[in-house]
Scaffold this active site. Structure first.
Site, PDB file in Angstrom:
ATOM      1  N   SER A 162       0.784  -1.158   0.124  1.00  0.00           N
ATOM      2  CA  SER A 162      -0.091   0.045   0.047  1.00  0.00           C
ATOM      3  C   SER A 162       0.974   1.225   0.025  1.00  0.00           C
ATOM      4  O   SER A 162       1.798   1.373  -0.981  1.00  0.00           O
ATOM      5  CB  SER A 162      -0.985  -0.059   1.197  1.00  0.00           C
ATOM      6  OG  SER A 162      -2.142   0.962   1.076  1.00  0.00           O
ATOM      7  N   ASP A 194     -13.020 -18.211 -16.811  1.00  0.00           N
ATOM      8  CA  ASP A 194     -11.738 -18.916 -16.745  1.00  0.00           C
ATOM      9  C   ASP A 194     -11.872 -20.442 -16.444  1.00  0.00           C
ATOM     10  O   ASP A 194     -11.044 -21.164 -16.104  1.00  0.00           O
ATOM     11  CB  ASP A 194     -10.969 -18.369 -15.601  1.00  0.00           C
ATOM     12  CG  ASP A 194     -11.630 -18.183 -14.154  1.00  0.00           C
ATOM     13  OD1 ASP A 194     -12.612 -19.042 -13.936  1.00  0.00           O
ATOM     14  OD2 ASP A 194     -11.391 -17.534 -13.320  1.00  0.00           O
ATOM     15  N   ASP A 211      -8.410  -5.558  -5.532  1.00  0.00           N
ATOM     16  CA  ASP A 211      -8.047  -4.558  -4.550  1.00  0.00           C
ATOM     17  C   ASP A 211      -8.851  -3.267  -4.642  1.00  0.00           C
ATOM     18  O   ASP A 211      -9.302  -2.469  -5.652  1.00  0.00           O
ATOM     19  CB  ASP A 211      -6.630  -3.883  -5.208  1.00  0.00           C
ATOM     20  CG  ASP A 211      -6.039  -3.157  -3.716  1.00  0.00           C
ATOM     21  OD1 ASP A 211      -7.093  -2.233  -2.974  1.00  0.00           O
ATOM     22  OD2 ASP A 211      -4.983  -3.186  -3.617  1.00  0.00           O
ATOM     23  N   HIS A 217      -7.089  -5.816  -0.864  1.00  0.00           N
ATOM     24  CA  HIS A 217      -5.785  -4.948  -0.473  1.00  0.00           C
ATOM     25  C   HIS A 217      -4.820  -5.527   0.461  1.00  0.00           C
ATOM     26  O   HIS A 217      -4.905  -5.561   1.699  1.00  0.00           O
ATOM     27  CB  HIS A 217      -6.422  -3.711  -0.063  1.00  0.00           C
ATOM     28  CG  HIS A 217      -5.304  -2.584   0.171  1.00  0.00           C
ATOM     29  ND1 HIS A 217      -4.730  -2.143  -0.927  1.00  0.00           N
ATOM     30  CD2 HIS A 217      -4.835  -1.618   1.268  1.00  0.00           C
ATOM     31  CE1 HIS A 217      -3.706  -1.179  -0.579  1.00  0.00           C
ATOM     32  NE2 HIS A 217      -3.773  -1.144   0.767  1.00  0.00           N
TER      33      HIS A 217
END
Length: 536
Positions: free
Chosen positions: A190, A261, A409, A447
């Site tokens: 971060s 996917d 994120d 995050h």
């Protein structure tokens, strides 16, 4: 591993084991050591398991557990003052015995303001001398009041604090052990990821290996986005998306895109392929938690699109669909439990009120993208932005860089990191970049951590120093010291109460490769996936 690399690594390891124990009085004598530009505040020998940790909350919850297994170390606290308005507190933990010859620098989060004692202890347990800093002020990670009227403190926060910590750490190591650190590493996520890239760009001689997670490196545009998103959600009360509606958004995204996917698992391996339209869940028969009102649909589209200037040019990429739900998802970072209560709302206010407009009564409702970003660039870009694409100085001295980012994120869009990486490739060429840098995009991670994906791979917050096949941090060390460039890394997912037995493993692929299911076998086993070139 090639024979030469094995010999080189073995010789290095042998030299590391030659370090001697540090007597208690040697630690105390550091109080009188002459460390340039710094004042020694404390130098004390801490016995094994003897660090009590920071003060606990009013609940009385025991915070000492992470430190009970930390071996004896010399604790050094100093204050660096590169300017008359600088007060950079630096904390160094140096093993009393078994020092491995390495320095581990530790990054901050948010607006910094605190020392990460847990990761100091984690590093010392593995024989590292470790350093951390408050980056020049004391406070919580969401508070920037310290910056108001203190431009030098903004510079300390932006880049000078980490550099001063590193410089002081190397001098203290020399004074205590009688020799310099043989290798130095830095790890941050971060804001710490921004600090990591800043070190590679601005201070390329500080570290041999740098681990940069979810970097907030384009700080001015990131916080501009936070201001615009806050407006989108709150200027009209009808636009706010309450926490109760986040699961409906996540469900709709997975319904539309999860199987792109070839595996239905709640994880989008590459959410760029998902073209979810928020209008598909617009309420048709009255407002409820399973749908969005028309104003909420408009707001959600703005969050996915990112801000644009008056000419329609995107200022900063928007958030990617996927992993909106969960404790580390949108309800914490973007929308918040109530209007103006998200973490990004707090960050945008602190940045623009205290650093840019220098008015703690600043009204976010008056913000306009172009003049706001222009002023932010003028006042703070040189201090806080880490967007330089030319990393030749870092590469030329043998530095190695690993960057990683969770695809989902909700604090810093993963597209920002992709943009930065691609700018480095454009500047230096793919072959040159491959020689010293890797990028790992983590499917389903939010995050720095959390999310539905396999998000445990030895990264910042979960630093591990062994097993390069399962630890991005250990693979960095192996690359620096053994010359073995990292390839795929196995990430794991654990339950909250069992960190020993993985519920799922998946490979992390070095970008631009992406994970691909082989078509057969247990989808919770990394062995049934491969890394392939991404197809548009």
């Amino acid at each position: 591993m090639p024979i030469k690399s094995l010999r080189r690594a073995a010789l290095f390891a042998t030299s590391l084991l030659a370090s001697s124990a540090v007597a208690q009085d040697s630690c105390a004598k550091l109080m009188s050591a002459k460390i340039s530009g710094a004042t020694m505040l404390l130098a004390a020998a801490i016995p094994a398991g003897g660090f009590a940790g920071p003060p606990g909350p009013a609940s009385g919850r025991d915070l000492t557990a992470p430190y009970k297994s930390v071996p004896a170390f010399c604790r050094v606290v100093s204050l660096a003052t590169p300017t008359t308005d600088s007060e950079i507190r630096i904390e160094l933990w140096l093993p009393a015995s078994g020092w491995n010859g390495r320095l581990q620098g530790i990054g901050n989060g948010g607006f910094a303001g605190a020392i990460d004692y847990v990761q100091l202890g984690t590093s010392v347990r593995k024989g590292y001398a470790a350093g951390a800093t408050d980056a020049g002020h004391t406070g919580t990670p969401v508070d920037a009041a310290w910056a108001l009227g203190h431009p030098e403190k903004v510079v300390d926060f932006g880049h000078r604090g980490i550099h001063e910590m590193t410089r002081v750490a190397k001098e203290v190591i020399q004074a205590l052990y009688g020799k310099a650190a043989q290798r130095s590493y830095f790890a941050g996520c971060s804001d710490g990821g921004r600090e990591a890239l800043m070190e590679a760009q601005r201070y390329p001689a500080d570290y041999d290996g740098i681990l940069a997670g979810a970097p907030a490196n384009y700080w001015t545009a990131l916080l501009t986005t936070a201001a615009v998103d806050t407006q989108a959600l709150t200027l009209d009360a009808a636009s706010f998306i309450p926490p109760a509606k986040i699961p409906a958004i996540a469900t709709a995204v997975n319904t539309a895109c999860d199987e792109l996917d070839d595996v239905r698992d709640g994880i989008l391996n590459d959410p760029r392929q998902c073209h979810f339209d928020p209008a598909t869940i617009q309420c048709k028969a009255g407002d409820n938690e399973k749908c969005l009102t028309a104003p909420q649909v408009v707001a959600l589209k703005k969050l996915y699109d990112g801000p644009h200037d008056s000419h329609g040019k995107q200022v900063f990429p928007g958030y990617l669909p996927g992993a909106e739900d969960g404790p580390g998802g949108w309800g914490l970072w973007i929308t918040g439990p109530a209007p103006l209560k998200s973490l990004m709302a707090f960050f945008q206010f602190g940045y623009f009120a205290d650093m840019v407009f220098e008015n703690h009564d600043w009204d976010y409702r008056t913000f306009a993208v172009e003049p706001g970003l222009k002023l932010a660039e003028q006042k703070t870009a040189s201090a806080v932005n880490a967007v330089e694409a030319d990393l030749n100085s870092f590469k030329s001295r043998g530095g190695k860089l690993i960057v990683y980012h969770g695809w989902n994120d909700p604090a810093i869009t993963a597209l920002n990191t992709l943009n930065y990486y691609q700018s480095v490739v454009a500047k230096m060429g793919q072959r040159e970049v491959d020689a010293f840098a890797r990028l790992y995009m983590v499917p389903g991670m939010q995050h720095c951590d959390n999310g539905p994906g396999a998000g445990s791979f030895g990264q910042v917050g979960r630093l591990t120093f062994d097993d390069p096949k399962h630890s991005v941090n250990a693979s960095l060390v192996e690359w620096v010291e053994g010359g073995v460039a990292p390839d795929a890394i196995i990430a794991s997912k654990y339950s909250a109460d069992d960190m020993q037995h993985a519920l799922m493993t998946r490979p992390l692929c070095a970008y631009p490769k992406t994970i691909k299911y082989k078509g057969a076998g247990d989808t919770n086993d990394a062995a049934n996936f491969t890394c392939e070139a991404w197809k548009k």
